[in-house]
Write an enzyme that holds these catalytic residues in place. Structure first.
Site, PDB file in Angstrom:
ATOM      1  N   GLY A  47      21.988 -31.567 -26.780  1.00  0.00           N
ATOM      2  CA  GLY A  47      22.223 -30.541 -25.745  1.00  0.00           C
ATOM      3  C   GLY A  47      21.077 -30.291 -24.798  1.00  0.00           C
ATOM      4  O   GLY A  47      21.287 -29.826 -23.680  1.00  0.00           O
ATOM      5  N   GLU A 102      15.884 -25.871 -26.443  1.00  0.00           N
ATOM      6  CA  GLU A 102      17.247 -25.863 -26.980  1.00  0.00           C
ATOM      7  C   GLU A 102      18.222 -25.450 -25.872  1.00  0.00           C
ATOM      8  O   GLU A 102      17.849 -24.728 -24.951  1.00  0.00           O
ATOM      9  CB  GLU A 102      17.273 -24.878 -28.161  1.00  0.00           C
ATOM     10  CG  GLU A 102      18.595 -24.538 -28.761  1.00  0.00           C
ATOM     11  CD  GLU A 102      19.282 -25.673 -29.506  1.00  0.00           C
ATOM     12  OE1 GLU A 102      19.549 -26.702 -28.867  1.00  0.00           O
ATOM     13  OE2 GLU A 102      19.600 -25.498 -30.706  1.00  0.00           O
ATOM     14  N   ASP A 106      22.755 -19.493 -30.672  1.00  0.00           N
ATOM     15  CA  ASP A 106      24.044 -18.857 -30.954  1.00  0.00           C
ATOM     16  C   ASP A 106      23.940 -18.125 -32.298  1.00  0.00           C
ATOM     17  O   ASP A 106      23.422 -17.013 -32.370  1.00  0.00           O
ATOM     18  CB  ASP A 106      25.114 -19.956 -30.945  1.00  0.00           C
ATOM     19  CG  ASP A 106      26.528 -19.436 -31.083  1.00  0.00           C
ATOM     20  OD1 ASP A 106      26.789 -18.283 -30.719  1.00  0.00           O
ATOM     21  OD2 ASP A 106      27.396 -20.199 -31.564  1.00  0.00           O
ATOM     22  N   ASP A 162      28.078 -29.214 -24.549  1.00  0.00           N
ATOM     23  CA  ASP A 162      29.299 -29.997 -24.718  1.00  0.00           C
ATOM     24  C   ASP A 162      30.387 -29.248 -25.467  1.00  0.00           C
ATOM     25  O   ASP A 162      30.160 -28.250 -26.128  1.00  0.00           O
ATOM     26  CB  ASP A 162      28.985 -31.249 -25.548  1.00  0.00           C
ATOM     27  CG  ASP A 162      28.768 -30.918 -27.025  1.00  0.00           C
ATOM     28  OD1 ASP A 162      27.915 -30.060 -27.314  1.00  0.00           O
ATOM     29  OD2 ASP A 162      29.475 -31.485 -27.884  1.00  0.00           O
ATOM     30  N   ARG A 168      29.139 -32.582 -20.839  1.00  0.00           N
ATOM     31  CA  ARG A 168      27.695 -32.380 -20.700  1.00  0.00           C
ATOM     32  C   ARG A 168      27.225 -32.640 -19.273  1.00  0.00           C
ATOM     33  O   ARG A 168      26.216 -32.125 -18.836  1.00  0.00           O
ATOM     34  CB  ARG A 168      26.929 -33.332 -21.637  1.00  0.00           C
ATOM     35  CG  ARG A 168      27.109 -33.042 -23.118  1.00  0.00           C
ATOM     36  CD  ARG A 168      26.043 -33.790 -23.917  1.00  0.00           C
ATOM     37  NE  ARG A 168      26.339 -33.884 -25.332  1.00  0.00           N
ATOM     38  CZ  ARG A 168      26.038 -32.943 -26.235  1.00  0.00           C
ATOM     39  NH1 ARG A 168      25.454 -31.824 -25.854  1.00  0.00           N
ATOM     40  NH2 ARG A 168      26.324 -33.109 -27.508  1.00  0.00           N
TER      41      ARG A 168
HETATM   42  P1  IMP Z   1      23.510 -22.137 -33.681  1.00  0.00           P
HETATM   43  O1  IMP Z   1      22.962 -22.957 -34.803  1.00  0.00           O
HETATM   44  O2  IMP Z   1      24.792 -21.448 -34.041  1.00  0.00           O
HETATM   45  O3  IMP Z   1      22.514 -21.185 -33.056  1.00  0.00           O
HETATM   46  O4  IMP Z   1      24.035 -23.119 -32.586  1.00  0.00           O
HETATM   47  C1  IMP Z   1      23.258 -23.859 -31.790  1.00  0.00           C
HETATM   48  C2  IMP Z   1      24.033 -25.056 -31.314  1.00  0.00           C
HETATM   49  O5  IMP Z   1      25.425 -24.797 -31.258  1.00  0.00           O
HETATM   50  C3  IMP Z   1      23.635 -25.396 -29.905  1.00  0.00           C
HETATM   51  O6  IMP Z   1      22.583 -26.319 -29.883  1.00  0.00           O
HETATM   52  C4  IMP Z   1      24.909 -25.967 -29.344  1.00  0.00           C
HETATM   53  O7  IMP Z   1      24.946 -27.356 -29.563  1.00  0.00           O
HETATM   54  C5  IMP Z   1      26.018 -25.334 -30.113  1.00  0.00           C
HETATM   55  N1  IMP Z   1      26.694 -24.237 -29.349  1.00  0.00           N
HETATM   56  C6  IMP Z   1      26.722 -22.931 -29.649  1.00  0.00           C
HETATM   57  N2  IMP Z   1      27.426 -22.219 -28.752  1.00  0.00           N
HETATM   58  C7  IMP Z   1      27.859 -23.113 -27.845  1.00  0.00           C
HETATM   59  C8  IMP Z   1      28.643 -23.002 -26.625  1.00  0.00           C
HETATM   60  O8  IMP Z   1      29.076 -21.929 -26.172  1.00  0.00           O
HETATM   61  N3  IMP Z   1      28.874 -24.170 -25.967  1.00  0.00           N
HETATM   62  C9  IMP Z   1      28.421 -25.387 -26.403  1.00  0.00           C
HETATM   63  N4  IMP Z   1      27.678 -25.527 -27.508  1.00  0.00           N
HETATM   64  C10 IMP Z   1      27.403 -24.406 -28.225  1.00  0.00           C
HETATM   65 MG    MG Z   2      26.447 -29.073 -29.198  1.00  0.00          MG
END
Ligand code: IMP
Ligand code: MG
Length: 186
Positions: A47, A102, A106, A162, A168
């Protein structure tokens, strides 16, 4: 411009111009903080790839860069919570000042794991720069040192982000039409 992806976008959240201006501000802030520290940018694949390319050019400081591959998704829209290293770092980070890049913070599972991993490998400092921050969905106590934009709880794509490895290459950041992922979850 021709595009067969626009039809899947509900609305534009940030235009190319807005992203460019914000990335320049972030690059300036990094310059001020790190220009005399020979930092190592660590991009989280896949990403980060567009944001990283723009951010390192916006910062205009002597630095190095590296990538790490991490995955916590099985191609869906929610984090599985289990983070795997799919491609490890290629250089020694002992004693280095790291700038983690990053696309979106999320649940926090990915960056909580990564920060611990990098410190365990001997990094002197770990700063987190995320293009987008979705604080409403946080599960881990982790914050970004610099966040480009705070986004609502909607699934966004473009500028590196993505859905199922697609979208992307959209140049702006947009909200994906829910029917696009709903039709795959049936
Ligand atoms: P986390 O581990 O839940 O914080 O997620 C991080 C990863 O989730 C990011 O690097 C993204 O690849 C993916 N991600 C989380 N939310 C989104 C979104 O709204 N669109 C696309 N990818 C997301
Ligand atoms: Mg992703």
């Amino acid at each position: 411009m021709k595009s067969n992806m626009e039809q899947d976008i509900l609305k534009v959240l940030y235009t190319e111009e807005e992203i460019k201006a914000r990335v320049q501000e972030m690059g300036d802030a990094l310059y001020d903080q790190f220009h005399d520290k020979n930092p190592l940018f660590v991009g989280v694949l896949n990403g980060c790839f567009i944001f990283m390319a723009d951010l390192v050019r916006a910062s205009q400081m002597k630095s190095q860069l590296e990538f790490i591959g991490l995955s916590s998704y099985q191609n869906g829209v929610k984090s599985s919570g289990v983070v795997q290293i799919t491609r490890d770092l290629q250089s020694d980070i002992h004693g280095r000042n790291l700038i983690v890049v990053e696309d979106i913070l999320d649940s926090g599972n990915t960056l909580a794991f990564l920060k611990k991993y990098l410190l365990a490998k001997g990094a002197a400092t770990v700063n987190i720069v995320t293009l987008l921050d979705k604080p409403s969905r946080r599960e881990k106590a982790i914050t970004a040192d610099i966040a480009g934009f705070i986004v609502p709880d909607e699934f966004v794509v473009g500028y590196g982000l993505d859905y199922g490895q697609q979208y992307r290459n959209i140049p702006y950041i947009g909200v994906l039409k829910p029917q696009v992922y709903e039709r795959n979850e049936e």
